[in-house]
Design an enzyme around this catalytic site. Sequence first.
Site, short mmCIF file in Angstrom:
data_model
loop_
_atom_site.label_atom_id
_atom_site.label_comp_id
_atom_site.label_asym_id
_atom_site.label_seq_id
_atom_site.Cartn_x
_atom_site.Cartn_y
_atom_site.Cartn_z
N LYS A 225 1.18 -1.40 -0.41
CA LYS A 225 -0.06 -0.31 0.20
C LYS A 225 0.77 1.15 0.45
O LYS A 225 0.51 1.92 -0.65
CB LYS A 225 -0.56 -0.06 1.45
CG LYS A 225 -1.79 1.24 1.86
CD LYS A 225 -2.41 0.82 2.90
CE LYS A 225 -1.72 1.36 4.49
NZ LYS A 225 -1.06 3.33 4.80
N ASN A 226 1.89 1.15 0.70
CA ASN A 226 2.54 2.58 0.91
C ASN A 226 3.55 2.96 -0.07
O ASN A 226 4.75 3.71 -0.19
CB ASN A 226 3.08 2.10 2.88
CG ASN A 226 2.57 2.62 3.35
OD1 ASN A 226 0.81 2.52 3.01
ND2 ASN A 226 2.47 1.96 4.82
N CYS B 201 -5.24 6.99 9.38
CA CYS B 201 -5.32 6.76 10.27
C CYS B 201 -5.26 8.14 11.84
O CYS B 201 -4.56 8.69 12.10
CB CYS B 201 -4.70 5.85 10.75
SG CYS B 201 -5.09 3.84 9.37
N ARG C 265 -0.09 13.92 12.73
CA ARG C 265 0.06 13.72 12.07
C ARG C 265 0.57 15.15 11.23
O ARG C 265 -0.35 15.50 10.17
CB ARG C 265 -0.96 13.09 11.09
CG ARG C 265 -1.05 11.36 11.51
CD ARG C 265 -1.25 10.87 11.61
NE ARG C 265 -0.69 9.70 10.37
CZ ARG C 265 -0.51 9.17 9.16
NH1 ARG C 265 -1.83 8.53 9.21
NH2 ARG C 265 0.28 8.67 8.32
N ASP D 104 4.19 -0.19 12.32
CA ASP D 104 3.36 -0.44 11.40
C ASP D 104 3.39 -2.47 12.37
O ASP D 104 2.11 -3.16 11.81
CB ASP D 104 2.97 -0.64 10.42
CG ASP D 104 2.84 1.20 9.66
OD1 ASP D 104 1.91 1.57 9.69
OD2 ASP D 104 4.24 1.53 9.47
N ARG E 154 -8.72 -0.41 3.93
CA ARG E 154 -7.60 0.75 3.60
C ARG E 154 -6.42 -0.18 3.35
O ARG E 154 -5.67 -0.02 1.90
CB ARG E 154 -7.96 1.70 4.91
CG ARG E 154 -8.38 2.46 4.26
CD ARG E 154 -8.54 4.08 4.64
NE ARG E 154 -6.76 4.16 4.60
CZ ARG E 154 -5.98 4.44 5.75
NH1 ARG E 154 -6.72 5.32 7.07
NH2 ARG E 154 -5.13 4.95 5.29
C1 EPZ Z 1 4.14 6.81 6.50
O1 EPZ Z 1 3.55 7.63 7.41
C2 EPZ Z 1 3.17 5.79 6.32
N1 EPZ Z 1 2.21 5.90 5.78
C3 EPZ Z 1 3.04 4.62 7.94
O2 EPZ Z 1 1.82 3.51 7.98
C4 EPZ Z 1 4.01 4.40 7.94
O3 EPZ Z 1 3.57 4.09 9.52
C5 EPZ Z 1 4.67 5.50 8.72
O4 EPZ Z 1 5.32 6.31 7.13
C6 EPZ Z 1 5.77 5.37 9.22
O5 EPZ Z 1 6.24 4.60 8.27
C7 EPZ Z 1 1.60 6.11 4.35
O6 EPZ Z 1 2.67 5.01 3.90
C8 EPZ Z 1 0.94 6.28 3.43
P1 EPZ Z 1 5.96 9.71 8.52
P2 EPZ Z 1 3.39 8.67 7.17
O7 EPZ Z 1 6.03 11.16 7.54
O8 EPZ Z 1 4.24 9.12 5.51
C9 EPZ Z 1 6.08 13.75 12.10
C10 EPZ Z 1 0.52 2.43 8.07
O9 EPZ Z 1 -0.78 2.27 8.58
N2 EPZ Z 1 5.85 14.30 10.92
O10 EPZ Z 1 7.02 9.21 8.67
O11 EPZ Z 1 2.56 10.38 7.03
C11 EPZ Z 1 5.05 12.12 12.08
O12 EPZ Z 1 3.63 13.03 13.05
C12 EPZ Z 1 0.48 3.81 8.08
O13 EPZ Z 1 0.08 1.42 6.48
C13 EPZ Z 1 6.06 15.85 10.93
O14 EPZ Z 1 6.23 16.08 12.45
O15 EPZ Z 1 4.49 9.11 8.33
C14 EPZ Z 1 5.07 11.03 12.92
O16 EPZ Z 1 5.64 11.41 14.01
C15 EPZ Z 1 0.34 4.84 9.22
N3 EPZ Z 1 6.10 16.08 10.48
C16 EPZ Z 1 6.71 11.02 12.05
O17 EPZ Z 1 7.00 12.05 11.52
C17 EPZ Z 1 5.36 16.26 9.04
O18 EPZ Z 1 5.05 16.83 8.74
C18 EPZ Z 1 6.76 9.90 11.05
O19 EPZ Z 1 5.64 10.69 9.86
C19 EPZ Z 1 5.74 15.07 8.62
C20 EPZ Z 1 5.60 13.65 9.52
#
Ligand code: EPZ
Length: 454
Positions: A39-40, A136, A141, A326, A434
């Site tokens: 998915k990702n 989610c 986020r 995850d 999803r």
């Molecule tokens: C991706 O989310 C995945 N989603 C998530 O999978 C996964 O858990 C996550 O990466 C970590 O591997 C998709 O690929 C669609 P991040 P993403 O930006 O990209 C903070 C699932 O169930 N952050 O790496 O949104 C954030 O709050 C989903 O498949 C900021 O502060 O995750 C978090 O604490 C859930 N500001 C950390 O970084 C920002 O602008 C990591 O988030 C962006 C992120």
Amino acid sequence: MSLITDAQKAGGRVGLKSDKIVINGGKPLRGRIEIRGAKNLATKAMVAALLGDTPSILRNVPDISDVNVVTGMLNAYGVSVTEPEPGTLVLDPSNVLKAHFAEIDALAGSSRIPILFCGPLLHRLGEALIPDLGGCRIGDRPIDFHMDALRAFGAVVDKGYEGIRLTAPNGLKGAEIELPYPSVGATEQVLLTAVRAEGVTELKNAAIEPEIMDLIAILQKMGAIINVEPNRVIFIEGVDKLHGYEHRALFDRNEAASWASAALATEGDIFVGGAKQQELMTFLNIFRKVGGAFDIHEDGIRFYHPGGPLKPVVVETDVHPGFMTDWQQPLIVALTKADGVSIVHETVYENRFGFTDALIAMGADIVVHKNGLAGHTRRVARREFEQAAVITGPTPLHGADVVVPDLRGGFSHLIAALTAEGKSTISNVGIISRGYEHFIDKLALLGADFVYEG
Ligand code: EPZ
């Protein structure tokens, strides 16, 4: 043929007519299932097709609702998406056009992917409109890393009551960007923007998840020049033009880890066709330490409970190559069966233990520490907002009525119900589609005892 139906545009789901499943627990899951592309990765690969001037072909695409959301968005921007055979998408971006905000807003509601349209749309149309994002509910986020990166490329960001409007009056130029945290989404944002920006981009503190490496492979096929250097540094040399790609999506390692945990928790034996060792190494180590067994084959991995008691572990979630956030939710169900005290430190998201309430209602002994727990032997640096779950086992679980809160938490509820004594009713299971392709069919294939009210 458009893949998205009117029902799905209105928030519907793939193949699910009802939101409820009644499970009679206590039966091991046994058998073989196949998993498809991640998915990702698949959803991001679909966005990348917008950057090409010829059609792209993406294979191994899962039949999940997040793919439908992105299909709908691409359609709204004039990209035709067809499926000549199941799991293969042809994405034709030759007639990209501006979309109506209301349409984008309605489509994007249930996903976080729309944010990644920013760079490609700025390149193609000079403007991007991004509605409030879904995904989610597992913490704030925020999207500050994304917006800061886009500003560094020269984008102008205006926040309105509907969402965010981006323009690039002077075009997009290569930039030096250092992420405050190796965010997956922000790294993808930079890649999808930098490949066609003028000049060189240096990205520091980048995420290097396998799905990101697969996206880089796709972009290279399209004509991009991207160098992944040591220490989370990525150099991107912008090019004038990109063309379509042909690619087979990397397997979904989150789905593989979920079914592996299901095999362990139910004392079962599941062959996960399509799973590969390399991208799962960190998970496999923990799986083995808990007492699970696995055999690696050419065409997949067999995960099973070899008998004997399960052992407690201490796990810290982290960015790749650490233990993925995850993976903790399904594993925690197995840890309720382990003989002793396990600790799971969640360091990636600030609110990812909400799903444990349902496990506690089913009889699990789990205490969530909302500000985390300090430890002498931490490998991952402590983060300001982390939490920890302390799981004391073994505790037999009993059936309960549960409402699924999010994708991974929902899958862990399914597993908990499958291990529990008696009947559980799980509502809101639609969320699970999803990210888990045909999970109802897979449960049936694995011999689960359930009634799906569809
Ligand atoms: C991706 O989310 C995945 N989603 C998530 O999978 C996964 O858990 C996550 O990466 C970590 O591997 C998709 O690929 C669609 P991040 P993403 O930006 O990209 C903070 C699932 O169930 N952050 O790496 O949104 C954030 O709050 C989903 O498949 C900021 O502060 O995750 C978090 O604490 C859930 N500001 C950390 O970084 C920002 O602008 C990591 O988030 C962006 C992120």
